[in-house]
Write a protein that holds these residues in place. Structure first.
Motif, PDB file in Angstrom:
ATOM      1  N   GLU A  20       0.468  -1.315  -0.003  1.00 48.77           N
ATOM      2  CA  GLU A  20      -0.062   0.045  -0.062  1.00 48.77           C
ATOM      3  C   GLU A  20       0.870   1.304   0.075  1.00 48.77           C
ATOM      4  O   GLU A  20       1.948   1.254   0.531  1.00 48.77           O
ATOM      5  CB  GLU A  20      -1.062  -0.045   1.199  1.00 48.77           C
ATOM      6  N   ASP A  21       0.451   2.371  -0.732  1.00 49.16           N
ATOM      7  CA  ASP A  21       1.098   3.372  -0.876  1.00 49.16           C
ATOM      8  C   ASP A  21      -0.026   4.841  -0.930  1.00 49.16           C
ATOM      9  O   ASP A  21      -1.180   4.300  -0.850  1.00 49.16           O
ATOM     10  CB  ASP A  21       2.403   3.784  -1.437  1.00 49.16           C
ATOM     11  N   GLU A  22       0.390   5.835  -1.088  1.00 47.91           N
ATOM     12  CA  GLU A  22      -0.587   6.731  -1.157  1.00 47.91           C
ATOM     13  C   GLU A  22      -1.711   6.661  -2.121  1.00 47.91           C
ATOM     14  O   GLU A  22      -2.916   6.913  -2.021  1.00 47.91           O
ATOM     15  CB  GLU A  22       0.115   8.395  -1.182  1.00 47.91           C
ATOM     16  N   GLN A  23      -1.089   6.251  -3.202  1.00 46.24           N
ATOM     17  CA  GLN A  23      -2.087   6.265  -4.531  1.00 46.24           C
ATOM     18  C   GLN A  23      -2.709   4.711  -4.721  1.00 46.24           C
ATOM     19  O   GLN A  23      -3.546   4.558  -5.543  1.00 46.24           O
ATOM     20  CB  GLN A  23      -1.182   6.404  -5.642  1.00 46.24           C
ATOM     21  N   SER A  24      -2.114   3.713  -4.447  1.00 44.48           N
ATOM     22  CA  SER A  24      -2.390   2.276  -4.567  1.00 44.48           C
ATOM     23  C   SER A  24      -2.514   1.247  -3.698  1.00 44.48           C
ATOM     24  O   SER A  24      -2.219   1.739  -2.394  1.00 44.48           O
ATOM     25  CB  SER A  24      -1.273   1.929  -5.690  1.00 44.48           C
ATOM     26  N   MET A  25      -3.017   0.235  -3.793  1.00 44.26           N
ATOM     27  CA  MET A  25      -3.087  -0.808  -2.797  1.00 44.26           C
ATOM     28  C   MET A  25      -3.194  -1.995  -3.588  1.00 44.26           C
ATOM     29  O   MET A  25      -3.631  -2.314  -4.745  1.00 44.26           O
ATOM     30  CB  MET A  25      -4.426  -0.754  -2.137  1.00 44.26           C
ATOM     31  N   VAL A  26      -2.407  -2.955  -3.110  1.00 45.70           N
ATOM     32  CA  VAL A  26      -2.410  -4.460  -3.399  1.00 45.70           C
ATOM     33  C   VAL A  26      -2.574  -5.539  -2.672  1.00 45.70           C
ATOM     34  O   VAL A  26      -2.437  -5.605  -1.494  1.00 45.70           O
ATOM     35  CB  VAL A  26      -1.054  -4.731  -4.020  1.00 45.70           C
ATOM     36  N   PHE A  27      -3.730  -6.340  -3.004  1.00 45.93           N
ATOM     37  CA  PHE A  27      -4.293  -7.110  -2.113  1.00 45.93           C
ATOM     38  C   PHE A  27      -4.703  -8.581  -2.657  1.00 45.93           C
ATOM     39  O   PHE A  27      -4.847  -8.616  -4.015  1.00 45.93           O
ATOM     40  CB  PHE A  27      -5.530  -6.784  -1.297  1.00 45.93           C
ATOM     41  N   LYS A  28      -4.688  -9.550  -1.929  1.00 49.21           N
ATOM     42  CA  LYS A  28      -5.090 -11.085  -2.591  1.00 49.21           C
ATOM     43  C   LYS A  28      -6.443 -11.134  -3.094  1.00 49.21           C
ATOM     44  O   LYS A  28      -7.347 -10.588  -2.194  1.00 49.21           O
ATOM     45  CB  LYS A  28      -4.554 -12.070  -1.529  1.00 49.21           C
ATOM     46  N   ASP A  29      -6.756 -11.572  -4.171  1.00 51.01           N
ATOM     47  CA  ASP A  29      -8.043 -12.019  -4.719  1.00 51.01           C
ATOM     48  C   ASP A  29      -8.734 -13.033  -4.006  1.00 51.01           C
ATOM     49  O   ASP A  29      -7.953 -14.049  -3.405  1.00 51.01           O
ATOM     50  CB  ASP A  29      -7.656 -12.483  -6.212  1.00 51.01           C
ATOM     51  N   ILE A  30      -9.935 -12.696  -3.467  1.00 50.79           N
ATOM     52  CA  ILE A  30     -10.779 -13.676  -2.769  1.00 50.79           C
ATOM     53  C   ILE A  30     -10.856 -14.945  -3.116  1.00 50.79           C
ATOM     54  O   ILE A  30     -11.081 -16.037  -2.526  1.00 50.79           O
ATOM     55  CB  ILE A  30     -12.090 -13.073  -2.076  1.00 50.79           C
ATOM     56  N   HIS A  31     -10.738 -15.161  -4.632  1.00 48.33           N
ATOM     57  CA  HIS A  31     -11.169 -16.246  -5.545  1.00 48.33           C
ATOM     58  C   HIS A  31      -9.780 -16.410  -6.333  1.00 48.33           C
ATOM     59  O   HIS A  31     -10.240 -16.321  -7.413  1.00 48.33           O
ATOM     60  CB  HIS A  31     -12.353 -16.355  -6.048  1.00 48.33           C
ATOM     61  N   ASP A  56      -4.647  10.908 -15.374  1.00 51.39           N
ATOM     62  CA  ASP A  56      -4.611   9.808 -14.833  1.00 51.39           C
ATOM     63  C   ASP A  56      -3.161   9.039 -15.440  1.00 51.39           C
ATOM     64  O   ASP A  56      -2.953   8.033 -14.862  1.00 51.39           O
ATOM     65  CB  ASP A  56      -5.630   8.735 -14.800  1.00 51.39           C
ATOM     66  N   GLU A  57      -2.627   9.510 -16.601  1.00 49.54           N
ATOM     67  CA  GLU A  57      -1.404   8.907 -16.926  1.00 49.54           C
ATOM     68  C   GLU A  57      -0.366   8.835 -16.060  1.00 49.54           C
ATOM     69  O   GLU A  57       0.443   7.403 -15.957  1.00 49.54           O
ATOM     70  CB  GLU A  57      -0.779   9.986 -18.132  1.00 49.54           C
ATOM     71  N   GLY A  58       0.059   9.550 -14.883  1.00 48.99           N
ATOM     72  CA  GLY A  58       1.041   9.401 -13.876  1.00 48.99           C
ATOM     73  C   GLY A  58       0.561   8.273 -12.999  1.00 48.99           C
ATOM     74  O   GLY A  58       1.435   7.249 -12.474  1.00 48.99           O
ATOM     75  N   LEU A  59      -0.814   8.081 -12.650  1.00 53.99           N
ATOM     76  CA  LEU A  59      -1.225   7.257 -11.753  1.00 53.99           C
ATOM     77  C   LEU A  59      -1.191   5.657 -12.349  1.00 53.99           C
ATOM     78  O   LEU A  59      -0.500   4.758 -11.744  1.00 53.99           O
ATOM     79  CB  LEU A  59      -2.740   7.493 -11.309  1.00 53.99           C
ATOM     80  N   ILE A  60      -1.355   5.782 -13.649  1.00 54.02           N
ATOM     81  CA  ILE A  60      -1.476   4.500 -14.380  1.00 54.02           C
ATOM     82  C   ILE A  60       0.150   4.084 -14.552  1.00 54.02           C
ATOM     83  O   ILE A  60       0.712   2.605 -14.232  1.00 54.02           O
ATOM     84  CB  ILE A  60      -1.980   4.291 -15.685  1.00 54.02           C
ATOM     85  N   VAL A  65       4.795   0.313 -12.214  1.00 47.61           N
ATOM     86  CA  VAL A  65       5.937   0.176 -11.409  1.00 47.61           C
ATOM     87  C   VAL A  65       5.550  -0.675 -10.052  1.00 47.61           C
ATOM     88  O   VAL A  65       6.400  -1.291  -9.848  1.00 47.61           O
ATOM     89  CB  VAL A  65       6.425   1.806 -10.902  1.00 47.61           C
ATOM     90  N   VAL A  66       4.378  -0.450  -9.355  1.00 54.33           N
ATOM     91  CA  VAL A  66       4.107  -1.186  -8.155  1.00 54.33           C
ATOM     92  C   VAL A  66       4.009  -2.796  -8.613  1.00 54.33           C
ATOM     93  O   VAL A  66       4.558  -3.474  -7.887  1.00 54.33           O
ATOM     94  CB  VAL A  66       2.563  -0.814  -7.825  1.00 54.33           C
ATOM     95  N   ILE A  67       3.396  -2.948  -9.578  1.00 55.83           N
ATOM     96  CA  ILE A  67       3.200  -4.413 -10.226  1.00 55.83           C
ATOM     97  C   ILE A  67       4.619  -4.834 -10.235  1.00 55.83           C
ATOM     98  O   ILE A  67       4.814  -6.222  -9.709  1.00 55.83           O
ATOM     99  CB  ILE A  67       2.378  -4.443 -11.649  1.00 55.83           C
TER     100      ILE A  67
END
Ligand code: 5GP
Length: 112
Positions: A20-31, A56-60, A65-67
């Motif tokens: 997690e950071d200010e702009q994004s979050m990564v979590f496990k898929d429930i299925h 949104d270009e910077g966000l994407i 980069v997070v991925i």
């Protein structure tokens, strides 16, 4: 009405959050559909890929980069797949833009 992913961002429902950071979050898929199946989201509420604007270009870029960083941390050296379902024909169920990060097995092509 809030989507389930907005509720995860706001800690109204639990999730197995791996980054997690200010702009994004990564979590496990429930299925999970693979040994590694993560959901990568912007915290900004954007329903679908079609709702992106130039603002949104910077966000994407940040999300990719997070991925890459998370995939490296998980040791997905053999490869992985990133999927965006956009709209009903692609099977999008949650109307909050998200990337599926799938790994830990081989994937066929074309996808189903
Ligand atoms: P979509 O079909 O919209 O591209 O993918 C939505 C994904 O979100 C699905 O893979 C589904 O399993 C996952 N999902 C739906 N609800 C929840 C939830 O409450 N928690 C988590 N962690 N994942 C969810």
């Amino acid at each position: 009405m809030s989507t389930v992913f907005k509720k995860i961002i706001d800690r109204q429902i639990p999730a197995d959050i791996v980054y997690e950071d200010e702009q994004s979050m990564v979590f496990k898929d429930i299925h999970p559909q693979a040994p590694v199946h993560l959901i990568v989201i912007p915290k900004k509420e954007i329903p679908t890929l079609n709702d992106l604007t130039e603002a949104d270009e910077g966000l994407i870029g940040h999300l990719f980069v997070v991925i890459a960083r998370v995939a490296k941390q998980l040791g997905l050296t053999g490869g992985y797949r990133v999927v965006v379902n956009c709209g009903p024909e692609a099977g999008q169920e949650v109307m909050h833009l998200h990337f599926h990060l799938l790994g830990g097995r081989s994937f066929g092509w074309p996808p189903g």
